[in-house]
Design a protein around this motif. Structure first.
Motif, mmCIF file in Angstrom:
data_model
loop_
_atom_site.group_PDB
_atom_site.id
_atom_site.type_symbol
_atom_site.label_atom_id
_atom_site.label_comp_id
_atom_site.label_asym_id
_atom_site.label_seq_id
_atom_site.Cartn_x
_atom_site.Cartn_y
_atom_site.Cartn_z
ATOM 1 N N LEU A 96 51.185 -14.248 -24.853
ATOM 2 C CA LEU A 96 50.532 -13.955 -23.572
ATOM 3 C C LEU A 96 49.441 -12.898 -23.734
ATOM 4 C CD1 LEU A 96 53.447 -14.031 -20.983
ATOM 5 C CD2 LEU A 96 51.481 -15.566 -21.115
ATOM 6 N N LEU A 97 49.700 -11.904 -24.575
ATOM 7 C CA LEU A 97 48.684 -10.883 -24.826
ATOM 8 C C LEU A 97 47.454 -11.472 -25.497
ATOM 9 C CD1 LEU A 97 50.809 -7.826 -26.016
ATOM 10 C CD2 LEU A 97 49.561 -8.069 -23.867
ATOM 11 N N ILE A 98 47.653 -12.491 -26.302
ATOM 12 C CA ILE A 98 46.529 -13.131 -26.978
ATOM 13 C C ILE A 98 45.840 -14.145 -26.067
ATOM 14 C CG2 ILE A 98 45.909 -14.662 -28.898
ATOM 15 C CD1 ILE A 98 48.208 -13.296 -30.468
ATOM 16 N N ALA A 99 46.618 -14.942 -25.361
ATOM 17 C CA ALA A 99 46.058 -16.056 -24.594
ATOM 18 C C ALA A 99 45.455 -15.642 -23.254
ATOM 19 C CB ALA A 99 47.129 -17.120 -24.360
ATOM 20 N N THR A 100 45.982 -14.615 -22.621
ATOM 21 C CA THR A 100 45.503 -14.223 -21.297
ATOM 22 C C THR A 100 44.007 -13.909 -21.282
ATOM 23 O OG1 THR A 100 47.696 -13.439 -20.720
ATOM 24 C CG2 THR A 100 45.875 -12.661 -19.359
ATOM 25 N N PRO A 101 43.466 -13.122 -22.223
ATOM 26 C CA PRO A 101 42.009 -12.903 -22.202
ATOM 27 C C PRO A 101 41.204 -14.187 -22.372
ATOM 28 C CG PRO A 101 43.069 -11.268 -23.574
ATOM 29 C CD PRO A 101 44.123 -12.270 -23.215
ATOM 30 N N MET A 102 41.738 -15.122 -23.165
ATOM 31 C CA MET A 102 41.015 -16.393 -23.337
ATOM 32 C C MET A 102 40.967 -17.176 -22.032
ATOM 33 S SD MET A 102 42.131 -17.817 -27.032
ATOM 34 C CE MET A 102 43.459 -16.851 -27.685
ATOM 35 N N VAL A 103 42.068 -17.195 -21.317
ATOM 36 C CA VAL A 103 42.114 -17.915 -20.046
ATOM 37 C C VAL A 103 41.230 -17.215 -19.014
ATOM 38 C CG1 VAL A 103 43.629 -18.571 -18.132
ATOM 39 C CG2 VAL A 103 44.395 -18.889 -20.490
ATOM 40 N N LEU A 104 41.270 -15.880 -18.986
ATOM 41 C CA LEU A 104 40.445 -15.140 -18.029
ATOM 42 C C LEU A 104 38.953 -15.341 -18.253
ATOM 43 C CD1 LEU A 104 42.378 -11.752 -17.764
ATOM 44 C CD2 LEU A 104 42.235 -13.571 -16.060
ATOM 45 N N SER A 105 38.564 -15.642 -19.488
ATOM 46 C CA SER A 105 37.135 -15.807 -19.777
ATOM 47 C C SER A 105 36.513 -16.965 -18.999
ATOM 48 C CB SER A 105 36.911 -16.008 -21.279
ATOM 49 O OG SER A 105 37.428 -17.261 -21.691
ATOM 50 N N PHE A 106 37.319 -17.933 -18.591
ATOM 51 C CA PHE A 106 36.802 -19.058 -17.809
ATOM 52 C C PHE A 106 36.583 -18.688 -16.343
ATOM 53 C CE2 PHE A 106 39.033 -21.351 -21.241
ATOM 54 C CZ PHE A 106 37.947 -22.029 -21.765
ATOM 55 N N PHE A 107 37.270 -17.653 -15.859
ATOM 56 C CA PHE A 107 37.254 -17.350 -14.431
ATOM 57 C C PHE A 107 36.473 -16.091 -14.059
ATOM 58 C CE2 PHE A 107 41.274 -19.605 -15.282
ATOM 59 C CZ PHE A 107 41.031 -20.742 -14.521
ATOM 60 N N LEU A 108 36.208 -15.214 -15.013
ATOM 61 C CA LEU A 108 35.564 -13.941 -14.697
ATOM 62 C C LEU A 108 34.185 -13.835 -15.336
ATOM 63 C CD1 LEU A 108 38.550 -11.486 -15.246
ATOM 64 C CD2 LEU A 108 37.611 -12.223 -13.072
ATOM 65 N N PRO A 109 33.280 -13.082 -14.688
ATOM 66 C CA PRO A 109 31.997 -12.772 -15.326
ATOM 67 C C PRO A 109 32.234 -11.882 -16.557
ATOM 68 C CG PRO A 109 31.997 -12.143 -13.006
ATOM 69 C CD PRO A 109 33.371 -12.598 -13.336
ATOM 70 N N PRO A 110 31.240 -11.760 -17.428
ATOM 71 C CA PRO A 110 31.458 -11.061 -18.705
ATOM 72 C C PRO A 110 31.953 -9.621 -18.609
ATOM 73 C CG PRO A 110 29.413 -12.294 -18.778
ATOM 74 C CD PRO A 110 29.933 -12.398 -17.375
ATOM 75 N N LEU A 111 31.356 -8.794 -17.747
ATOM 76 C CA LEU A 111 31.776 -7.386 -17.728
ATOM 77 C C LEU A 111 33.200 -7.187 -17.194
ATOM 78 C CD1 LEU A 111 28.526 -5.433 -16.857
ATOM 79 C CD2 LEU A 111 29.650 -5.707 -19.051
ATOM 80 N N PRO A 112 33.584 -7.777 -16.075
ATOM 81 C CA PRO A 112 34.989 -7.632 -15.668
ATOM 82 C C PRO A 112 35.951 -8.246 -16.688
ATOM 83 C CG PRO A 112 33.682 -8.389 -13.821
ATOM 84 C CD PRO A 112 32.798 -8.422 -15.023
ATOM 85 N N TRP A 113 35.551 -9.348 -17.289
ATOM 86 C CA TRP A 113 36.403 -9.975 -18.304
ATOM 87 C C TRP A 113 36.596 -9.035 -19.487
ATOM 88 C CZ3 TRP A 113 34.974 -11.256 -23.357
ATOM 89 C CH2 TRP A 113 35.966 -11.922 -24.075
ATOM 90 N N LEU A 114 35.519 -8.372 -19.912
ATOM 91 C CA LEU A 114 35.615 -7.453 -21.044
ATOM 92 C C LEU A 114 36.522 -6.272 -20.715
ATOM 93 C CD1 LEU A 114 34.698 -6.833 -23.910
ATOM 94 C CD2 LEU A 114 32.744 -5.629 -22.953
#
Length: 171
Positions: A96-114
């Motif tokens: 989950l720690l690895i996959a969650t950022p990957m999934v969030l990258s589809f839904f968030l703009p770059p700065l909030p995602w980062l």
């Protein structure tokens, strides 16, 4: 010719070493710089995430704290079924720690995602810092040193864990 002698030894250490504290502090500081340059409010998710990881990693210690204070030792015997469940839970958390950022990258703009990605990734080193703080608090309240131990036994050609846990020792 095989021997049936049982050699055993105990491995003992503190919850967190100084080396872990130093590296975790560096990682969290670098993540904090990146988080503050992006969206600092989202980077603050680091606090609840690291608390949840600390509770996940040390739940047996927290659950058995009264026994540890009373007897000075909190001991667990490894059982195959229990260890398999715990290993599966740990694997799920790491994935989950690895996959969650990957999934969030589809839904968030770059700065909030980062910012959120840095909070998720930095939560493990931050939980190391909280673990060190937990150790200090327990040692100050009890007046004894908290140590994590593993008892190993050598049986024929294999080394197996007999038991593990935590102990409170006088200086």
């Amino acid at each position: 010719m095989t021997t049936t002698s049982h050699a055993s030894y105990t491995e003992e250490r503190s919850l967190v070493t100084r080396k872990e504290i130093v590296f975790s502090s560096i990682f969290v500081a670098v993540g904090g710089v990146i988080g503050s340059l992006t969206v600092p409010e989202l980077y603050l998710m680091l606090i609840p995430l690291s608390l949840l990881l600390l509770l996940f990693r040390e739940w047996k210690l927290f659950r058995g704290m009264s026994e540890l204070r009373r007897t000075g030792v909190l001991r667990f015997e490894p059982r195959f079924r229990t260890n398999r469940k715990e290993a599966n839970r740990s694997l799920t958390v790491v994935l989950l720690l690895i996959a969650t950022p990957m999934v969030l990258s589809f839904f968030l703009p770059p700065l909030p995602w980062l910012a959120l990605t840095m909070a998720i990734v930095m939560s493990w080193p931050a939980s190391n810092l909280l673990e060190g703080l937990t150790q200090l608090v327990i040692e100050r309240r009890t007046g004894r040193k908290l140590r994590k131990f593993y008892n190993w036994a050598s049986f024929r050609d294999e080394v197996v864990m007999k038991d593990y846990g935590w102990s409170l020792k006088f200086d």
